[in-house]
Structures are given as C-alpha cells and as structure tokens.
Write a protein that holds these residues in place. Structure first.
Motif, PDB file in Angstrom:
ATOM      1  N   HIS A 221      -0.863   9.419  -0.060  1.00 40.83           N
ATOM      2  CA  HIS A 221      -0.738   7.950  -0.181  1.00 40.83           C
ATOM      3  C   HIS A 221      -0.222   8.358  -1.836  1.00 40.83           C
ATOM      4  O   HIS A 221      -1.236   9.113  -2.556  1.00 40.83           O
ATOM      5  CB  HIS A 221      -1.923   7.922   0.418  1.00 40.83           C
ATOM      6  CG  HIS A 221      -2.120   6.138   0.020  1.00 40.83           C
ATOM      7  ND1 HIS A 221      -2.017   5.781  -1.113  1.00 40.83           N
ATOM      8  CD2 HIS A 221      -2.560   5.468   0.789  1.00 40.83           C
ATOM      9  CE1 HIS A 221      -2.344   4.443  -0.969  1.00 40.83           C
ATOM     10  NE2 HIS A 221      -2.754   4.000   0.610  1.00 40.83           N
TER      11      HIS A 221
ATOM     12  N   HIS B 188       3.263   2.138   2.586  1.00 38.51           N
ATOM     13  CA  HIS B 188       3.211   2.752   3.611  1.00 38.51           C
ATOM     14  C   HIS B 188       4.895   2.990   3.954  1.00 38.51           C
ATOM     15  O   HIS B 188       5.752   4.036   3.929  1.00 38.51           O
ATOM     16  CB  HIS B 188       2.948   2.004   4.333  1.00 38.51           C
ATOM     17  CG  HIS B 188       1.229   2.263   4.791  1.00 38.51           C
ATOM     18  ND1 HIS B 188       0.478   1.268   5.247  1.00 38.51           N
ATOM     19  CD2 HIS B 188       0.572   2.780   3.448  1.00 38.51           C
ATOM     20  CE1 HIS B 188      -0.749   1.257   5.117  1.00 38.51           C
ATOM     21  NE2 HIS B 188      -1.011   2.393   3.755  1.00 38.51           N
TER      22      HIS B 188
ATOM     23  N   CYS C 111       0.572  -0.866  -0.059  1.00 40.88           N
ATOM     24  CA  CYS C 111      -0.009   0.210   0.053  1.00 40.88           C
ATOM     25  C   CYS C 111       1.102   1.373  -0.128  1.00 40.88           C
ATOM     26  O   CYS C 111       0.208   2.262   0.072  1.00 40.88           O
ATOM     27  CB  CYS C 111      -0.983   0.003   0.838  1.00 40.88           C
ATOM     28  SG  CYS C 111      -2.272   1.260   1.060  1.00 40.88           S
TER      29      CYS C 111
HETATM   30 NI    NI Z   1      -2.648   2.696   2.092  1.00 36.81          NI
END
Ligand code: NI
Length: 400
Positions: free
Chosen positions: A168, A107, A105
């Motif tokens: 993000h 991160h 994701c």
């Molecule tokens: Ni995420």
C-alpha cells in the motif's frame, strides 16, 4: 548481488506511469469496477496473460504458458480495483473524469505495480522456480471487502496459491522507500450503528417529547470516555463517529437519531471490548433520559499482522536490489484497516508499505484526501519489490 529486477522495472517507468494515469482518470466505486476490469483484462491479455473473473468485478491473471516457470509453488500478488466517493481537488492533466469518484487510496498505483511485477516475473521465464498469479481484487473499501469473497470462491486454492504479497502506498514516507513491519501493521476495523429512540414532538414544547437529538449528542460525548478512561493507555484503540442522521425540519424534534462509526484496534481483547463498552454507555445515557437505543455491531476486517520470520526473509531478499537506506523498518503499527488481513489469516505472505511522498511536488496529502496524490517514480520500485518478494518466496519454497 543485484537480481537486476529493479533495473528492469526502471525501464518500465514510462509505461507504468501511463498505465496509472489511465486508471486514475476512470475510477469506479466498490463492486462497480466493470470498466476497470475490462481495461485491465485487455492489457493483461495483450501481455499474454490469461484471465479469470473473480468476485464478480475482479480478475485472477495467469502468466503466459511460456513464462509459467517450472512446476512448483505458486505465489499471488494482489491489488485492489476500487476507488472512493470523493471529488478530486487536484488540478492535474490526468484528473478523475468521473465526478465524485476518485482513486484517493492509491489503488490505481497498486494495480499498476502488480501489473508491472507480473511483467517482470514473466520475463524471468524458466529461471523462476515455480509460478505466480496476479490477483485484482474488487471492493477493498467496503466491508466485508472483496478479499473475503475471493477466498470464499476458492479460486486461490484452485490455482495452488501458497503465499500472497501486497503493498500500500504511504505519503508519510519519502518516495521509493519500502516500509516493513514485523507483527501488527494495520488495525482491525469494525463498524457500528446506534439508533437513539426517543419521542418525537414540537420543538416549541420539548417537555412533551423525549429529544433524541440531545440524547444522541450526549452519547457522542460519552463515547469519548471509552478511549480516554476505559482502555488501557498502552493499548491502541479508536472510536470514531463518522455520521449522524436525524430530523426533518427545524421545528420538529425527531423520534430517532442514528449515529454510525468506526472502531479500530490491534488486540483481540480490545476488539471484543469496544462494542461492549459502546452498548453499555449508550444504553445508560439513553435510559437516564427516558429513551432507548438499538445497537448494531458490524464486524469488518481483522487486524493485519506480518509474520516476523517472513519480514526478515523479505528484508534480506530486498537488500539485493535496494540500498539499505531505502528499506525502513516501521516501529509502530497504524490504525488504518486493510482487507488483505483475510488472506494472511489463511496463508503465509506479507503486506508492505511504499513511500510516495514528494514535498517539492506538493505530494504530502494523506490517503482519502481529495488532494491525495503519489510520486510516480515509486511505481517501478513497488513493482520490483513485489517481483523480488515473489521470486524469493518461490526460490526458498522450491528449495525447501
Ligand atoms: Ni487502500
């Protein structure tokens, strides 16, 4: 007029790539981020930061005293620490070393960019009209999420944080583009669990049982009518069943089958209606077949909405260092959830998205895919964007 932060960030490119790869190789699941916490702590302390543990496996990092700027407002930059239970399918030199766990994701990149932004801001020292903290928050991926816990611990309030920024990565947009969205950006994300309770029996004698499998299958299909027939076609909403559990053997009709899934919405009305409709449809189908259902609603993150005034202000601040073509205003929200929404419920700030797509490099797979990857040339861009946002906020806040 350039602030020079992007150029300074580009000079850190090699260091940021190396840091991201180190983090990528050692992913950890939500609330188990002990090695990540220790690793970050060592890196931050080596750079002169002071760390405080938050939410058990997270960190709040304060800049070196010499770089704390003048007394004034404090802004937070936030990254998440956790990875996902996915087996990485990428054949890269920095592939995950932990079987079945992967930073799918982005991160790892978020931590890297917040770390980089911290270095950029620390280098500004006295010219910074206030101060900043770096928030490395655990467990973004599992509801109710680490953000809620960080807020409940009161550490941000104690540190005098008045605004927060985060971002993000997004593989739908070209590497290095900065995506801004006024108003709703990310969906409210809730979960539910439905247990169908019939009457178990022998698979050869279905007339003597109440088959929970067939009833569960009807419910799965019946719930598809929610978005198709009950929801206003102009309102976004998702009802997805991600898991079905039931049965022990081929020749036994199970008594119980459990369905669990995710709900996504942007409006608070839809958020309230979705679980009501699920309960109603599931109860109707089950009772018509002589079974019953137990329904559990598990509220998750609220929707994430950016204050249009903050986005206007950010767009102006970013225009100092970035080409106009690099800044893209998103016209539509997305259905992903994000626990950063909890921070924006209690303080101003904004959440951005950063393009990391690189078609030539095969970097096109979405987040949560075992082939997800990101174009590392975006790392300095993200670090600079966060630093510019923080500096602009402090400048405006101190002046106002
Ligand atoms: Ni995420």
């Amino acid at each position: 007029m350039s602030t020079g932060l992007l150029a300074r960030a580009q000079a850190l490119a090699g260091e940021l790539t190396a840091l991201r790869r180190s983090l990528h190789q050692e992913p950890e699941l939500s609330y188990q981020e002990r090695d990540t916490q220790l690793f970050l702590r060592q890196r931050l302390e080596a750079a002169g930061f002071t760390c405080r543990v938050v939410a058990d496996t997270g960190l709040l990092a304060f800049p070196p005293a010499t770089a704390r700027g003048r007394a004034g407002p404090v802004v937070a930059l936030r990254a998440e620490l956790d990875a996902l239970p996915i087996h990485e399918a990428n054949e890269v030199s920095y592939r995950s070393r932990r079987d079945g766990v992967m930073h799918a994701c982005g991160h790892d990149a978020h931590m890297t960019m917040v770390f980089g932004a911290g270095q950029l801001l620390a280098s500004l020292a006295e010219s910074l009209p206030g101060s900043f903290v770096l928030l490395f928050q655990p467990a973004e991926e599992v509801p109710p999420g680490g953000a809620r816990r960080v807020l409940d611990e009161g550490v941000l309030a104690e540190a005098g944080v008045e605004a927060i920024f985060g971002l993000h990565v997004d593989t739908r947009y070209p590497s290095g583009s900065i995506l801004l969205r006024k108003g709703p950006l990310m969906a409210a994300s809730d979960r539910f669990r439905l247990t169908v309770i019939g009457k178990g029996g022998h698979a050869g004698y279905p007339h003597l049982a109440v088959d929970a499998v067939v009833i569960a299958a009807q419910i799965v299909l019946g719930l598809q009518a929610i978005v198709a027939r009950r929801l206003d076609p102009m309102e976004p909403g998702v009802v997805s069943i991600g898991r079905i559990e039931g049965g022990t053997a081929d020749n036994i009709l199970p008594e119980r089958v459990t369905l669990s899934g995710t709900l996504r919405s942007h409006s608070s009305d839809v958020r309230r209606q979705l679980p009501e409709w699920i309960r109603e449809i599931a109860t109707g189908i089950a009772s018509g077949a002589g079974a019953r259902v137990e329904f559990e609603y598990l509220p998750g993150h609220p929707g994430l909405s950016n204050d249009p005034a903050v986005i206007d202000f950010l767009a102006e601040a970013l225009a100092s260092d970035f080409d106009t073509g690099q800044i893209i205003e998103l016209t539509r929200p997305i259905m992903g959830g994000e626990d950063f929404a909890h921070y924006l419920e209690v303080m101003p700030g904004a959440f951005l998205r950063l393009g990391v797509r690189n078609e030539a490099g095969g970097i096109v797979h979405p987040i949560h895919s075992p082939r997800f990857n990101l174009d590392e040339s975006a790392l300095p861009v993200g670090a600079a964007a966060l630093a510019i946002a923080a500096r602009a906020w402090l400048t405006r806040s101190a002046a106002g």
